[in-house]
Scaffold this active site. Structure first.
Site, PDB file in Angstrom:
ATOM      1  N   HIS A 378      20.460  48.819 -20.344  1.00 46.63           N
ATOM      2  CA  HIS A 378      19.978  48.391 -19.030  1.00 46.63           C
ATOM      3  C   HIS A 378      20.869  48.767 -17.865  1.00 46.63           C
ATOM      4  O   HIS A 378      20.519  48.477 -16.716  1.00 46.63           O
ATOM      5  CB  HIS A 378      19.797  46.862 -19.011  1.00 46.63           C
ATOM      6  CG  HIS A 378      18.560  46.402 -19.715  1.00 46.63           C
ATOM      7  ND1 HIS A 378      17.338  46.299 -19.082  1.00 46.63           N
ATOM      8  CD2 HIS A 378      18.343  46.033 -20.993  1.00 46.63           C
ATOM      9  CE1 HIS A 378      16.435  45.874 -19.949  1.00 46.63           C
ATOM     10  NE2 HIS A 378      17.015  45.712 -21.118  1.00 46.63           N
ATOM     11  N   LYS A 569      16.448  40.449  -4.114  1.00 47.40           N
ATOM     12  CA  LYS A 569      17.035  40.862  -5.405  1.00 47.40           C
ATOM     13  C   LYS A 569      18.418  40.242  -5.468  1.00 47.40           C
ATOM     14  O   LYS A 569      18.909  39.691  -4.479  1.00 47.40           O
ATOM     15  CB  LYS A 569      17.117  42.382  -5.501  1.00 47.40           C
ATOM     16  CG  LYS A 569      17.750  43.074  -4.281  1.00 47.40           C
ATOM     17  CD  LYS A 569      17.776  44.583  -4.418  1.00 47.40           C
ATOM     18  CE  LYS A 569      16.440  45.215  -4.159  1.00 47.40           C
ATOM     19  NZ  LYS A 569      15.862  45.856  -5.321  1.00 47.40           N
ATOM     20  N   ARG A 570      19.071  40.315  -6.638  1.00 41.55           N
ATOM     21  CA  ARG A 570      20.437  39.804  -6.732  1.00 41.55           C
ATOM     22  C   ARG A 570      21.321  40.489  -5.690  1.00 41.55           C
ATOM     23  O   ARG A 570      21.129  41.666  -5.367  1.00 41.55           O
ATOM     24  CB  ARG A 570      21.013  40.064  -8.130  1.00 41.55           C
ATOM     25  CG  ARG A 570      20.520  39.107  -9.198  1.00 41.55           C
ATOM     26  CD  ARG A 570      20.920  37.653  -8.930  1.00 41.55           C
ATOM     27  NE  ARG A 570      22.293  37.374  -9.228  1.00 41.55           N
ATOM     28  CZ  ARG A 570      22.724  36.648 -10.270  1.00 41.55           C
ATOM     29  NH1 ARG A 570      21.859  36.114 -11.103  1.00 41.55           N
ATOM     30  NH2 ARG A 570      24.008  36.432 -10.472  1.00 41.55           N
ATOM     31  N   LYS A 575      23.375  47.385  -4.823  1.00 35.70           N
ATOM     32  CA  LYS A 575      22.016  47.258  -4.261  1.00 35.70           C
ATOM     33  C   LYS A 575      22.029  47.416  -2.734  1.00 35.70           C
ATOM     34  O   LYS A 575      20.984  47.487  -2.100  1.00 35.70           O
ATOM     35  CB  LYS A 575      21.403  45.915  -4.671  1.00 35.70           C
ATOM     36  CG  LYS A 575      21.159  45.829  -6.186  1.00 35.70           C
ATOM     37  CD  LYS A 575      20.603  44.478  -6.594  1.00 35.70           C
ATOM     38  CE  LYS A 575      20.487  44.304  -8.096  1.00 35.70           C
ATOM     39  NZ  LYS A 575      19.337  45.000  -8.687  1.00 35.70           N
ATOM     40  N   THR A 677      12.440  46.357 -11.072  1.00 34.28           N
ATOM     41  CA  THR A 677      11.040  45.966 -11.301  1.00 34.28           C
ATOM     42  C   THR A 677      10.468  45.300 -10.050  1.00 34.28           C
ATOM     43  O   THR A 677       9.256  45.306  -9.847  1.00 34.28           O
ATOM     44  CB  THR A 677      10.916  45.009 -12.500  1.00 34.28           C
ATOM     45  OG1 THR A 677      11.935  44.014 -12.414  1.00 34.28           O
ATOM     46  CG2 THR A 677      11.053  45.754 -13.814  1.00 34.28           C
ATOM     47  N   LYS A 681       6.641  45.365  -8.121  1.00 30.74           N
ATOM     48  CA  LYS A 681       5.894  44.178  -7.684  1.00 30.74           C
ATOM     49  C   LYS A 681       5.458  44.329  -6.228  1.00 30.74           C
ATOM     50  O   LYS A 681       4.311  44.032  -5.865  1.00 30.74           O
ATOM     51  CB  LYS A 681       6.747  42.917  -7.867  1.00 30.74           C
ATOM     52  CG  LYS A 681       6.988  42.583  -9.332  1.00 30.74           C
ATOM     53  CD  LYS A 681       8.146  41.606  -9.541  1.00 30.74           C
ATOM     54  CE  LYS A 681       8.525  41.574 -11.012  1.00 30.74           C
ATOM     55  NZ  LYS A 681       9.772  40.844 -11.275  1.00 30.74           N
TER      56      LYS A 681
END
Length: 845
Positions: A378, A569-570, A575, A677, A681
């Site tokens: 992952h 998101k986290r 990110k 993911t 969405k």
């Protein structure tokens, strides 16, 4: 603007849920009242909202139980190959609505509760989240369970029943504060304890090599108590099982040698054993080598493998007699999928069972293990890869350490034969990393012990073959595969966006819900004015609903006609929420410079949790809230720009914000986000994506057409070239005036007037003083700002914007977890999915 319809009112109009049969409604009301009667305690005459929720949950659960038993009987009759999905995380969220949708009960329950004078949405809101995951990896596992059941696979999710899931987030004075998530405090109507399947798990002790074989002795025993949760497929009457283990101390725990006065302490010490399933580690993409975490990893694996072997050996439904004693056929009947390296101990544990307990030869055992196990990687972030100190193993799992050493010896013998004299290759490929502290590389163990290794998006699967695991790919290329992640359209469209689900169903029918590729049919409506109008209207209603939610819960008033620009998101450096922050500041400065210009109004929302020990991530949250304090209170800016920090109390914030988003921010540095993911969405719910060519964004651009996404920034080769050359953050700072201005405002205290140097750590990291910005925020700043200008320009043309949205929705078919699971089944597990319905049990009266 008129008040938008509630989801409940909308459901009254739509067909996607199936019509409520009158007799069904009357049965549901009867059962509801029966449950309510038994739920209420004798000394309470007045029911609370929670009592009503439990009555509804138990009523819906009644419809599951018959199907659940029937499904398990069906599996025993047919004796199919079974797949076991092992994961330390299952981020299930709420169960009630998902169950109603999958059992086609939602309309009938809606009508029944309405007739009883109750509001179903209010009742649904009482349910606690099963937040047994951190983010992507745990939510993926939940989507996979939904798809495996919907595709008729005999599948089991195995994990830990954490007493405390992912913490609840509060923001106090702009800082994240964590609160324990006591999700079981009122009980969980969806689980069933199964004490008859309790299993012992051993720790510590020592190894004896005897003529009769190897014995692991003098161990401490902890009992694993299973709790089963039903997992219904979409309208096919199949109900699979998620089994989560809870730790229990045995009755004689620490009592064998207590002396007078030691009894009380011995009983209190039972907590030490039971702490194993107490709490989920809250790290996402970060490895923390704590003994308790290793105990959790072995606990789930040891209990699960005993269960797998018991089920393999047993013959008939409910029978305990063993009929299948030859374990050599295990890979024909059992597939084990390891969700990341967290359950990697399944490999040495299965070896221990086969060699030490079942007395098979090493060679035969190893063949069985490799053909049974498969591994999903992952992440390629080095700080996330699990490397356990050998000393910890020696103490906690001495037999497993011996087995890992022997696996490694044979593995390196093979490599030495293939590459004589290449000692550096042996060092790189060893399962044991030498150094000050000897460590076991769990990813290497997984690759060597599995017949298939997959990444979770095409670009990620290529990166692992080209870089991190290149040596392993060179010797076993046939092992490496790609399985691009997906999401379940049941939860992420039908449940969270009923308005859009219906607008689509009106054009192409309802079959797309179980065959998402059918969304391609929407392309013929891309120039249809009525469809464009309907899609835009649903989006506007969702925005109004979310704006009302923000006003109720956050006391923030936003302009529902502004562009909703969302990054949820986290919080993590890779990110690049910081890149988003720099854009907000740049936009703010531009509006201040030219207040009379016609700006595209934006509401920028950033939400996500930071791991409690991740200082930089917590500072990023403080920066976001501080920017909001300045921007949102500046009268010159007004409602043309708002910065909202969303508090993520639960997974179910996502289903309210995602349908309302216009723009989805997927802006990680190329080569760092394995898949993502959330990106899928947002796309499925009618948001456009601004993103880098990273993770699944690459395939999203391919499916929808790159011209229908806002792609910007460095690609993977550009990042590699910059690494070679050396990333010079100051050169960007000195060359780009707007970047310099934004950074000077952060470092000079403009956003922290009471403490000017509050953000010095972030500033030093970004300009690469003391610490280095591994994720090169400045390198993509210019391209990002330019791309955002294109976004603003298109938003001014609602019709063209909505046409682009339709292209995106039509390109979502690939990103269903049904497609992902179909590929796992055929290409890794050797199983064939089926869309046939099994017979329903008799109707429940």
């Amino acid at each position: 603007m008129s008040k938008p319809l509630t989801d409940q009112e909308k459901r009254k109009q739509i067909s996607v849920r199936g019509l409520a049969g009158v007799e069904n409604v009357s049965d549901l009301k009867t059962n509801f009242n029966r449950h309510l009667h038994f739920t209420l305690v004798k000394d309470r005459n007045v029911a609370t909202k929670r009592d009503y929720y439990f009555a509804l949950a138990n009523t819906v659960r009644d419809h599951l139980v018959g199907r659940w038993i029937r499904t398990q009987q069906h599996y025993y009759e047919k004796d199919p190959k079974r797949v076991y999905y092992l994961s330390l995380e299952f981020y299930m969220g709420r169960t009630l609505q998902n169950t109603m949708v999958n059992l086609a009960l939602e309309n009938a329950c809606d009508e029944a509760t309405y007739q009883l004078g109750l509001d179903m949405e209010e009742l649904q809101d009482i349910e606690e989240d099963a937040g047994l995951g951190n983010g992507g990896l745990g939510r993926l596992a939940a989507c996979f369970l939904d798809s495996m059941a919907s595709l008729g696979l005999a599948a089991y999710g195995y994990g830990i029943r954490y007493e405390f899931g992912i913490f609840n987030q509060k923001i106090v004075s702009g800082w994240q504060v964590e609160e324990a998530d006591d999700w079981l405090r009122y009980g969980n109507p969806w689980e069933k304890a199964r004490p008859e399947y309790m299993r012992p798990v051993h720790f510590y002790g020592r190894v004896e090599h005897t003529p009769e074989g190897v014995k692991w002795v003098d161990t401490q025993v902890v009992l694993a108590l299973p709790y089963d949760t039903p997992v219904p497929g979409y309208r096919n009457n199949i109900v699979n099982t998620m089994r989560l283990w809870s730790a229990k101390a045995p009755c004689d725990f620490n009592l064998k040698d207590f002396n007078v006065g030691g009894y009380i302490q011995a009983v209190l010490d039972r907590n030490l054993a039971e702490n194993i399933s107490r709490v989920l580690y809250p790290n996402d993409n970060f490895f923390e080598g704590k003994e308790l975490r290793l105990k959790q990893e072995y606990f789930v694996v040891a209990a699960t493998l005993q269960d797998i072997i018991r089920r393999f050996k047993a013959s008939k439904f409910g029978s305990t007699e063993y009929v299948r004693l030859d374990l050599s056929t295990l890979p024909d009947k059992v597939a084990i999928q390891l969700n990341d390296t967290h359950p990697a101990l399944a490999i040495p544990e299965l070896m221990r069972i086969l060699v030490d307990v079942e007395k098979l030869t090493w060679e035969k055992s190893w063949d069985i293990v490799v053909r049974t196990c498969a591994y999903t990687n992952h992440t390629v972030l080095p700080e996330a890869l699990e490397r356990w100190p050998v000393d910890l193993f020696q103490n906690l799992l001495p037999r497993h350490l011996e087995i890992i050493y022997e696996i490694n010896r044979r593995h390196l013998e093979r490599i030495a034969k293939l590459y004589p004299g290449d000692h550096d290759r042996l060092r790189r490929m060893s399962l044991i990393e030498e150094g000050n502290v000897k460590k076991i590389n769990m990813a290497h163990l997984c690759i060597v012990g599995s017949h298939a290794v997959n990444g979770v998006a095409r670009i990620h699967s290529e990166i692992i073959k080209d870089t991190v695991f290149k040596d392993f790919y060179d010797v076993d290329p046939q092992k490496f595969q790609n399985k691009t992640n997906g999401i379940t359209p049941r939860r992420w469209l039908v449940m969270c966006n009923p308005g859009l689900a219906e607008v689509i169903a009106e054009r192409i029918g309802e079959d797309y819900i179980r065959d998402l590729d059918q969304l391609k049919k929407l392309l013929k409506f891309v120039n249809d004015d009525a469809f464009i109008r309907d899609v835009a209207k649903v989006k506007q209603e969702n925005k109004m609903k979310f704006a009302a939610h923000l006003e109720d819960h956050y006391k923030v008033k936003i302009n529902p006609n502004s562009m909703f620009d969302v990054q949820v998101k986290r919080i993590h450096e890779y990110k690049r929420q910081l890149l988003n922050c720099l854009h907000i500041i740049t936009l703010y400065n531009r509006i201040k410079r030219e207040p009379n210009k016609s700006w595209t109004p934006r509401t920028i929302m950033i939400g996500g949790k930071a791991a409690p020990g991740y200082h930089t991530a917590k500072m990023i949250i403080k920066l976001i809230t501080s920017i909001g304090d300045i921007v949102n209170n500046d009268p010159v800016v007004g409602d043309r720009l708002k910065c909202v920090s969303l508090i993520i109390k639960r997974l179910d914030v996502c289903p309210t914000v995602i349908p309302a988003a216009d723009l989805s921010e997927q802006i990680s540095t190329a080569g760092t986000e394995a898949s993502g993911t959330g990106n899928m969405k947002f796309m499925l719910n009618g948001a456009l994506t601004i993103g880098t060519m990273d993770g699944a964004n690459v395939e999203m651009a391919e499916e929808a057409g790159e011209e229908n996404l806002f792609i910007f920034g460095m690609r993977v080769p550009d990042v590699e070239a910059l690494d070679k050359k050396g990333y010079d953050a100051m050169s960007y700072y000195n060359r780009i005036p707007e970047l310099k201005q934004a950074m000077d405002q952060i470092s000079g205290g403009f956003f922290s007037p009471n403490q000017h140097d509050l953000f010095k750590d972030l500033v030093n990291m970004l300009i690469c003083v003391i610490t280095v910005d591994m994720f090169k925020v400045f390198a993509d700043y210019e391209a990002y700002i330019k791309c955002q200008e294109k976004v603003s320009a298109l938003y001014k043309n609602p019709k063209e914007w909505t046409k682009m949205v339709i292209h995106n929705i039509a390109g979502c078919g690939k990103f269903s977890s049904d497609r992902t699971i179909t590929q796992y089944a055929r290409e890794i597990w050797g199983m064939e999915p089926s869309l046939e319905k099994i017979a329903a049990p008799d109707d429940i009266h």
